[in-house]
Scaffold this active site. Structure first.
Site, PDB file in Angstrom:
ATOM      1  N   ARG A  53     -53.204 -45.569 -54.094  1.00 49.63           N
ATOM      2  CA  ARG A  53     -52.976 -46.286 -52.830  1.00 49.63           C
ATOM      3  C   ARG A  53     -51.527 -46.790 -52.753  1.00 49.63           C
ATOM      4  NH1 ARG A  53     -54.034 -51.389 -52.332  1.00 49.63           N
ATOM      5  NH2 ARG A  53     -55.936 -51.412 -53.578  1.00 49.63           N
ATOM      6  N   TYR A 105     -48.768 -44.599 -24.747  1.00 46.12           N
ATOM      7  CA  TYR A 105     -49.982 -44.208 -25.445  1.00 46.12           C
ATOM      8  C   TYR A 105     -50.957 -45.393 -25.455  1.00 46.12           C
ATOM      9  CZ  TYR A 105     -53.288 -42.627 -28.848  1.00 46.12           C
ATOM     10  OH  TYR A 105     -54.467 -42.289 -29.440  1.00 46.12           O
ATOM     11  N   ASP A 178     -41.495 -44.067 -30.446  1.00 48.77           N
ATOM     12  CA  ASP A 178     -42.625 -43.160 -30.644  1.00 48.77           C
ATOM     13  C   ASP A 178     -42.153 -41.793 -30.166  1.00 48.77           C
ATOM     14  OD1 ASP A 178     -44.871 -41.562 -30.401  1.00 48.77           O
ATOM     15  OD2 ASP A 178     -46.176 -43.156 -29.658  1.00 48.77           O
TER      16      ASP A 178
HETATM   17  C1  LIG Z   1     -51.896 -39.520 -30.696  1.00 49.93           C
HETATM   18  C2  LIG Z   1     -50.810 -40.465 -30.425  1.00 49.93           C
HETATM   19  C3  LIG Z   1     -50.708 -41.676 -31.131  1.00 49.93           C
HETATM   20  C4  LIG Z   1     -51.750 -42.117 -32.152  1.00 49.93           C
HETATM   21  O1  LIG Z   1     -51.806 -41.280 -33.254  1.00 49.93           O
HETATM   22  P1  LIG Z   1     -53.174 -40.929 -34.062  1.00 49.93           P
HETATM   23  O2  LIG Z   1     -52.707 -39.926 -35.062  1.00 49.93           O
HETATM   24  O3  LIG Z   1     -54.163 -40.402 -33.072  1.00 49.93           O
HETATM   25  O4  LIG Z   1     -53.635 -42.200 -34.689  1.00 49.93           O
HETATM   26  C5  LIG Z   1     -49.630 -42.489 -30.835  1.00 49.93           C
HETATM   27  N1  LIG Z   1     -48.706 -42.157 -29.910  1.00 49.93           N
HETATM   28  C6  LIG Z   1     -48.780 -40.998 -29.216  1.00 49.93           C
HETATM   29  C7  LIG Z   1     -47.740 -40.670 -28.197  1.00 49.93           C
HETATM   30  C8  LIG Z   1     -49.833 -40.121 -29.450  1.00 49.93           C
HETATM   31  O5  LIG Z   1     -49.908 -38.989 -28.737  1.00 49.93           O
END
Ligand SMILES: *Cc1c(COP(=O)(O)O)cnc(C)c1O
Length: 383
Positions: A53, A105, A178
């Site tokens: 971990r 998101y 992101d």
């Molecule tokens: C899918 C997604 C997430 C979250 O990711 P997971 O792998 O589903 O936990 C966050 N931001 C964007 C833009 C996404 O498309």
């Protein structure tokens, strides 16, 4: 691994930064499934590892490649994109403030709403296409994180990362991007001044709809980054060894997949751009898209595979069009080799700010003419 940082991103991805196993000469890393690591007779650890971990040999090559392709000092993998998102926000103290786009998101925004309600963390949402709105939203001295997503899901508004970084830094905040939808193939957010870049690795990085994972890459080693790593170890949102191995395998073809998906999306967007059966096609690669100018500067190697169709009609019409498709798979998620279509408002639930007539498309790498034909026949069958 040798230092091949002067080579192109395609070469580095395909060769996993020229990975060769030092013990065997293998060109794919071994899978170490052990959870614990032994000590010698003097009670010293035999290797750098103690417990999986905390640290795990199966993450090493993956994290090295992720840091390398995004131009950061270090990358860390997580059990999912959301585990990585939560680790970032775990570093915000009560009394501090966070800024994020109004449309983004939904999972990340749901988490932000939750922590803002429960831990007295201020939250301001701004209109993604409006940098002045971001300027007004930051609170100098109080804002800890400015979180942006570009292109923004699912309107694909493009946010100018350099400008957002300046605004965040002037307020004493960091900028986290992101970059799930753009991928380092076309935008390296750290190069534009972001402090941390986030990817849901479930999407383009893996690309085969068979691994859930998240990646954070940091521009520097600092206190917050140490804190994020500590949160990963203690909250335990860690990626399994096999998932790490699969993800690295998927990433070797990232540039090819991203290129083909971008080509397909641009062709489909252009084909339907002036179609009278649609209200609008949203794609940053179209000159008509409000974010196109920034996208041209910031997305240097393709506009990606994500686009949205605003249909003429209501949610029921949109769902009917999705229901009529024969090749597009009706499913959520994005960035895989197979093309997906989804009625976005249906999955986001009551907080959703997404128009009810919006269909989100994730273009895969299939034959583009066949995909265009599929949307043609589904539109024909509604009116
Ligand atoms: C899918 C997604 C997430 C979250 O990711 P997971 O792998 O589903 O936990 C966050 N931001 C964007 C833009 C996404 O498309």
């Amino acid at each position: 691994m040798t230092d091949n940082s002067e080579t192109s991103i395609e070469t580095r991805l395909a060769q996993a930064c020229h990975y060769i196993d030092e013990v065997t000469g293998g060109i794919s890393p071994p899978l170490q499934m052990s959870t614990t690591y032994s000590r010698d007779a003097d009670y010293e650890y035999i290797s750098d590892y103690s417990y999986s971990r905390s640290n795990n040999p199966s993450w090493q090559v993956l994290e090295k490649v992720c840091a390398d392709i995004d131009g950061g000092v270090e990358a860390k993998c997580f059990a999912s994109g959301m585990a990585a998102v939560c680790a970032v926000f775990e570093t915000v103290n009560s009394g501090e403030h966070v800024v994020a786009p109004r449309i983004m998101y939904h999972g990340s925004q749901d988490w932000l709403r939750r922590i803002s309600e429960r831990r007295s963390i201020g939250l301001s949402l701004f209109e993604a296409s409006d940098l002045d709105a971001l300027r007004e939203a930051v609170q100098p001295g109080k804002t800890s994180i400015v979180w942006i997503e570009t292109p923004v899901n699912p309107t694909w508004d493009v946010i100018d990362i350099s400008a957002a970084a300046d605004i965040a830094h002037q307020a004493g905040a960091i900028l986290v991007v992101d970059a799930t939808v753009s991928s380092p193939v076309t935008t390296r957010a750290l190069d534009y001044g972001a402090d941390i870049v986030f990817h849901s690795a479930t999407k383009y990085l893996n690309g085969h709809s068979d691994v859930v994972g998240g990646i954070l890459v940091s521009a520097r080693q600092d206190e917050r980054w140490e804190d994020i790593k500590w949160v990963r170890t203690l909250t335990g949102g860690v990626l399994g060894p096999f998932e790490a191995w699969l993800l690295l395998r998927g990433m070797r073809t990232l540039s090819l997949r991203f290129e083909k998906a971008s080509q397909n999306a641009l062709r489909l967007a252009r084909h339907f751009e002036d179609d009278p059966r649609l209200e609008r096609v949203l794609y940053p690669g179209l000159e008509s898209h409000p974010g196109h100018e920034i996208a041209r500067r910031q997305m240097t190697n393709g506009y990606g595979g994500m686009l949205s169709l605003l249909v003429r009609g209501d949610a029921a019409t949109a769902r009917q069009i999705a229901g009529n498709t024969r090749l597009f798979v009706r499913a959520t998620s994005l960035g895989g080799v197979e093309s997906l279509i989804e009625h976005r408002a249906s999955i986001e639930g009551p907080h959703s700010a997404v128009p009810p007539n919006l269909l989100r498309i994730s273009m895969g790498i299939e034959n583009c003419e066949e995909l265009i034909e599929d949307i043609e026949q589904s539109l024909d069958r509604v009116n």
